[in-house]
Design an enzyme around this catalytic site. Sequence first.
Site, mmCIF file in Angstrom:
data_model
loop_
_atom_site.group_PDB
_atom_site.id
_atom_site.type_symbol
_atom_site.label_atom_id
_atom_site.label_comp_id
_atom_site.label_asym_id
_atom_site.label_seq_id
_atom_site.Cartn_x
_atom_site.Cartn_y
_atom_site.Cartn_z
ATOM 1 N N GLN A 1 3.755 22.017 22.800
ATOM 2 C CA GLN A 1 2.945 21.002 23.321
ATOM 3 C C GLN A 1 3.020 21.168 24.841
ATOM 4 O O GLN A 1 3.088 19.970 25.588
ATOM 5 C CB GLN A 1 3.295 19.692 22.878
ATOM 6 C CG GLN A 1 2.622 19.502 21.482
ATOM 7 C CD GLN A 1 1.070 19.335 21.177
ATOM 8 O OE1 GLN A 1 0.629 19.255 22.155
ATOM 9 N NE2 GLN A 1 0.665 19.344 20.122
ATOM 10 N N SER A 2 3.267 22.369 25.220
ATOM 11 C CA SER A 2 3.494 22.587 26.808
ATOM 12 C C SER A 2 2.114 22.090 27.592
ATOM 13 O O SER A 2 1.132 22.562 27.498
ATOM 14 C CB SER A 2 3.754 24.214 26.839
ATOM 15 O OG SER A 2 3.586 24.376 28.491
ATOM 16 N N ASN A 3 2.491 21.235 28.619
ATOM 17 C CA ASN A 3 1.385 20.923 29.468
ATOM 18 C C ASN A 3 1.067 22.085 30.276
ATOM 19 O O ASN A 3 -0.054 22.246 30.656
ATOM 20 C CB ASN A 3 1.895 19.564 30.432
ATOM 21 C CG ASN A 3 2.139 18.423 29.518
ATOM 22 O OD1 ASN A 3 1.503 18.068 28.701
ATOM 23 N ND2 ASN A 3 3.428 17.834 29.960
ATOM 24 N N CYS B 1 0.827 25.211 29.597
ATOM 25 C CA CYS B 1 0.101 26.104 28.879
ATOM 26 C C CYS B 1 -1.141 25.686 28.837
ATOM 27 O O CYS B 1 -2.214 26.213 28.942
ATOM 28 C CB CYS B 1 0.894 26.214 27.521
ATOM 29 S SG CYS B 1 2.159 27.276 27.301
ATOM 30 N N GLY C 1 6.548 25.697 25.394
ATOM 31 C CA GLY C 1 6.959 24.878 23.811
ATOM 32 C C GLY C 1 5.285 24.582 23.093
ATOM 33 O O GLY C 1 4.420 24.840 23.992
#
Length: 370
Positions: free
Chosen positions: A143-145, A147, A141
């Site tokens: 705001q993926s943590n 990533c 997503g």
Amino acid sequence: MLNCSYTNILRLNPSPSLPLSSPINIITKKPKGLQFQSMASTTQNHQKHESISEFLTRKPYNPPSWASKLNPIPSHTFSLGHFPTPIHKWNLLNLPKDAEVWLKRDDLSGMQLSGNKVRKLEFLLADAVAQGADCIITIGGIQSNHCRATAVAAKYLNLDCFLILRTSKVLVDKDPGLTGNLLVERLVGAHIDLVSKEEYSRIGSLALTNLLKEKLIKEGRKPYVIPVGGSNSLGTWGYIEAIREIENQSLNGTIKTSFDDIISACGSGGTVAGLSIATWLSDLKAKVTAFCVCDDPDYFYDYVQGLLDGLEAGVQSRDLVVIENAKGVGYAMCTAEELKFVKEIAETTGVILDPVYRSTNVVVVRRLME
């Protein structure tokens, strides 16, 4: 898809705000036969505290004795996080009389890499380096943590990082800005492609990462693909190590207590797979319950089963873990009432619940207080 280069930072003049870490682990205990434990993501770098000199080193991996029959066993791991993370009692108000709630603070595993994802990356990036990769591809997503953690960890190891980030259709052709995790990703020079939620759903994460992989190979690169959330059978070992860490802390460490239940948020399945198989194999013997933030319990039972099969665990996911729905109004969304409850928890305990998994955390905390 929009490619966002690092140079965009120079012209946007943002007022960025760093995000909270990925969900802290909640561990709970009820004394006198009522013990209850909950968590969201964890791992450990086994027997002893690691010295600072071991940070970013690649080391041979030795599994816990009770996990030695799983197959395949990773050959190496990278020291990326600061482990073990602490466990402490969470002084929630209005708990049942004999209940105790403890937190596993994986949000303290390191500022840039904090949260549960770094535990998986310790194994995944060791494999990437062993295969001679010069860049990493992953997906998630906007705001993926996961990533964010992947982008930072890759740069630690001198690897380029390519991120495919899912966002709304109206924003897919616009610059995503520099807020939250995007700021960190772009500061470390990650290459970002945006994809709409509709395109993501139609094509699928596996096909999207494979398309980018083929493109990079044609350009002469050597990419290594990490799935959504780092959740494959190899990444699962991060949470097998988490249970070894918790076992050491609760049975042999300073807290000297045991737990009846472990509770975790579930967003991609790898955390739950590792926690459940390791708890079943180890002496911890706690009941594992997962609250899914997306999809549904049947999806995650099947996905976790695939991860367990990949380890030749020889056991059914439904026999190891209880998975419940806790999506609330939607992924990374919450109501005004939930936000009020989150504020109350912060004011009374000092613990700030993760913004992406907030609704799930609210559901869990409320059930603990019933």
